[in-house]
Design an enzyme around this catalytic site. Structure first.
Site, PDB file in Angstrom:
ATOM      1  CD  GLU A 107      -3.214  -0.920   1.997  1.00 53.26           C
ATOM      2  OE1 GLU A 107      -3.049  -0.255   3.035  1.00 53.26           O
ATOM      3  OE2 GLU A 107      -4.282  -1.476   1.712  1.00 53.26           O
ATOM      4  CD  GLU A 161      -4.362  -6.062   2.380  1.00 49.83           C
ATOM      5  OE1 GLU A 161      -5.124  -5.431   3.134  1.00 49.83           O
ATOM      6  OE2 GLU A 161      -3.146  -5.821   2.288  1.00 49.83           O
TER       7      GLU A 161
HETATM    8  C1  GLA Z   1      -4.416  -2.688   4.710  1.00 50.29           C
HETATM    9  C2  GLA Z   1      -3.032  -3.322   4.799  1.00 50.29           C
HETATM   10  C3  GLA Z   1      -2.998  -4.572   5.619  1.00 50.29           C
HETATM   11  C4  GLA Z   1      -3.898  -4.464   6.823  1.00 50.29           C
HETATM   12  C5  GLA Z   1      -5.289  -4.117   6.382  1.00 50.29           C
HETATM   13  C6  GLA Z   1      -6.282  -4.058   7.518  1.00 50.29           C
HETATM   14  O1  GLA Z   1      -5.127  -2.966   3.597  1.00 50.29           O
HETATM   15  O2  GLA Z   1      -2.463  -3.575   3.547  1.00 50.29           O
HETATM   16  O3  GLA Z   1      -1.671  -4.806   6.002  1.00 50.29           O
HETATM   17  O4  GLA Z   1      -3.412  -3.495   7.686  1.00 50.29           O
HETATM   18  O5  GLA Z   1      -5.260  -2.846   5.793  1.00 50.29           O
HETATM   19  O6  GLA Z   1      -7.563  -3.773   7.053  1.00 50.29           O
END
Ligand code: GLA
Ligand code: ZN
Length: 688
Positions: free
Chosen positions: A158, A313
């Site tokens: 991210e 995710e």
């Molecule tokens: C983000 C991060 C993850 C985690 C999620 C929790 O998307 O990439 O590492 O922290 O949030 O929702």
């Protein structure tokens, strides 16, 4: 003609199912690793993302490497038939590094350096950080590049557009500006209109991106941050590409990140992936959230011309966000996961596989809870989905081919935020407006590409460009040519107002030649408070067949028809009787201009008429009940029509024929019943 994209990885030409797996947190309990393997197979998982935040486990102190634990995990996963999306660890730097080399930490606008803490906060210019990342990445590639389990690289985590005001970043910014403005400081000063408030820069070295009143400067800083992030990413992947050239790279984009221009970033990755965390069940009606999520899926698919993306995710139950969140109700996990597939994802992956025991995410939803058992609702639902995804392997590589494009442009978003907010205040709501224009298509089961101003338009029947405030180079010309050659475009109020550095276009809005294309001049605009609205009405016998009266909200612009036909007009306020919606014939195309912000009833009526006019049809010949949508993936020969019910209650759908639902293997009745949060995947021959 069959148009199938190659699988994300030739090693595993299937829909991927799995998630972020942090075995580094469980090194002291290897029996848990073995239990993980059992549970992963039970849940139908075939791909795990490993090592994303594992730098301190891989290199506990400078130059001392520990790969044994990862060797074991890679082997265990391979032995159990599970592939690895291997993380590179730069998303979270180890504490020893921040202390030995403070330059890896970001600097605040006031010049103070941030202490070592949290994550995603490294300086993207620091030579030391780049060198350290390349070194650990090279080691990972050398050690695991040929490992049978290695599927893809998950580079960092991210990336964001957060600021770093260190000297390295400032020097790089100034060099970037010199190239952009041809080493001509006067040109830069003109572009920033810096004589306003005597802000003229007499020297490149005086330029600091800390003045939010200089919109052109802040826009360039935002562009620089994107380009510097891509530059950092390219540095990170260099050793991966050198040592393991056949392993594709991706990095996970975010929904909410408006600080990086993902269109530019998408060019640097092999596969687009993103992290989706919708806020389900926060109101009685989940369809708004479903449409919002669908739009982002569509954007991630569009960024590489329809190539399948990865849902990197998602949460199997409930995220933790320091605020009240609702668990997914039974069925919603299945539905929301298949929604991603419907819009072009070839994966369903989670954050997280197993809940951590401590810190920030110890209560964040996971496939395996602290109880450590498969006997939970979440685990059962994940396993049920795992079985369904195995039935959908034949969908992998197919795509979505929309006839409609909606332009939601990052740089225009920044422009509105820096430049137009001074007038529009909280009425800007650019992304909300894009979503409002997207929604009627989602409701009608008509797929949409979400593109930006740099994209080609020729393949579409209809292009919608809400609030195109900033005209990026070449965009107005592309719109003009597209309409001239027979395309249909919808533009709204507050379009064609400024150029790339937020200098207002002279000679009347919409500028850049669009005034002629749309046959209107927008003279001025009025802001409204939330409780206010302005009545507008369709004109009798208008050529689109629009009917009814509606309430416009937030922003109403006063426009003059300069050759355009008036389809609807204002019925209230000092500009009553002036046009609210127009259509101009230009070349062989049609150019619509919407002068005000309209609500769902108006947009539904308008776009349903336009769809008829352009012969744009739903992917399913059926009346779709409210909250039910249909989306189609195809390879040109076979079509997979995903029919999704975002209502908690069951809905009936009258189908035009009997189809096979490949999730159940059964043939549907002519009236198909979709349960609450139900999904069908109907297999059909492609129509064209
Ligand atoms: C983000 C991060 C993850 C985690 C999620 C929790 O998307 O990439 O590492 O922290 O949030 O929702
Ligand atoms: Zn920096």
């Amino acid at each position: 003609m069959s148009k199938r994209f190659p699988p994300l990885s030739h090693k595993c030409p299937r829909i991927l199912h799995g998630g972020d797996y942090n075995p580094d947190q469980w090194r002291h309990t290897p029996e848990i690793w073995d239990e993980d393997m059992r549970l992963m197979k039970l849940a139908g998982c075939n791909a795990m993302s490993v090592g994303i935040f594992a730098w301190s486990a891989l290199e506990p102190s400078e130059g001392r490497f520990e790969f044994d634990w990862l060797d074991q995990i890679m082997d265990k996963l391979a032995d159990n038939g599970i592939y690895v999306v291997l993380g590179t660890p730069s998303g979270s730097k180890p504490a020893w590094m921040s202390h030995a080399y403070p330059e890896v930490c970001r600097v605040n606008p006031d010049g103070t350096r941030q202490p070592h803490r949290v994550r995603h906060n490294h300086c993207r210019t620091s030579p030391v950080y780049r060198e350290k990342c390349q070194m650990i990445n090279r080691k990972l590639a050398e050690r695991y590049g040929d490992h049978p389990a290695l599927l893809l690289w998950h580079v960092s985590n991210e990336y964001n557009g957060g600021d770093c005001h260190c000297e390295h970043c400032y020097q790089a910014f100034r060099e970037w500006l010199k190239k952009r403005y041809n080493y001509d400081l006067e040109k830069l000063n003109y572009a920033y209109w810096s004589s306003f408030w005597s802000h003229t820069f007499p020297d490149w070295d005086y330029i600091e991106p800390i003045d939010s009143t200089m919109h052109g400067l802040m826009l360039d800083w935002a562009r620089f941050k994107t380009e510097q992030t891509i530059d950092f990413f390219n540095a990170e992947i260099a050793p991966l590409k050198e040592v393991a050239p056949d392993i594709p790279v991706t990095t996970n984009f975010m929904t909410a990140c408006s600080t990086l221009d993902y269109w530019a970033f998408a060019k640097a990755v092999d596969i687009v992936s993103w992290d989706s965390y919708p806020a389900w069940h926060e109101t009685d009606d989940d369809s708004a959230e479903a449409a919002r999520t669908a739009l982002v899926h569509d954007m991630n698919r569009s960024m590489k011309g329809g190539k399948p993306f990865m849902l990197m995710e998602s949460v199997p139950s409930i995220p933790t966000r320091d605020c009240i969140k609702k668990r997914k109700k039974p069925g919603m996990h299945y539905l929301s996961s298949l929604q991603a597939i419907a819009h072009g994802s070839d994966t369903v992956q989670y954050f997280q596989w197993r809940k951590s025991r401590g810190c920030k995410e110890k209560f964040h939803g996971a496939v395996v809870d602290h109880a450590g058992t498969e006997h939970t609702r979440v685990f059962r639902e994940v396993s049920e989905l795992g079985q369904a995804l195995a039935e959908l392997d034949e969908v992998a590589g197919t795509t979505v081919s929309p006839e409609v494009a909606l332009i939601q442009d990052y740089q225009n978003d920044w422009g509105l935020d820096f430049g137009a907010r001074v007038f529009l205040g909280e009425n800007v709501k650019y992304r909300e407006e894009c979503l409002a224009h997207y929604r009627p298509f989602w409701e009608a089961g008509v797929p949409v590409d979400i593109i930006d101003q740099t994209c080609a338009l020729d393949q579409y029947q209809l292009v919608i460009a809400p609030m195109s405030y900033m005209l990026r180079p070449g965009f107005a010309e592309r719109i003009r040519n597209y309409v001239y050659q027979g395309g249909t475009v919808v533009l709204t109020y507050w379009s064609g107002v400024v150029d790339e550095t937020d200098l207002c276009l002279l000679g009347g809005t919409p500028g850049g030649g669009l005034r002629e294309v749309f046959g209107v001049w927008e003279e001025e605009s009025q802001n409204y408070f939330p409780e206010e609205s302005v009545l507008i009405g369709a004109k009798d016998n208008n050529s689109l067949g629009m009917e009814g009266t509606y309430n416009a909200v937030d922003i109403c612009s006063v426009i003059h028809a300069e050759g355009a036909e008036v389809l609807a007009e204002y019925e209230e306020d000092y500009f009553a009787g002036s046009p609210a919606l127009t259509k101009n014939d230009y070349g062989s195309g049609k150019a619509y201009y919407m002068a005000c912000r309209n609500q769902a009833d108006f947009l539904r009526e308008f776009y349903n008429r336009l769809m008829v006019d352009r012969s744009i049809q739903s992917v399913l010949k059926a009346e779709l009940p409210e909250g039910v949508t249909a989306q189609k993936r195809t390879d040109g020969d076979t079509a997979y029509i995903f029919v999704m019910n975002f209502n908690e209650t069951e809905k009936n759908i009258e189908l035009d024929a009997a189809y096979t639902d490949i999730l159940t293997g059964k043939t549907t009745a002519s009236t198909a019943t979709l349960g609450g949060y139900g999904v069908m995947v109907l297999k059909d021959r492609a129509q064209s």
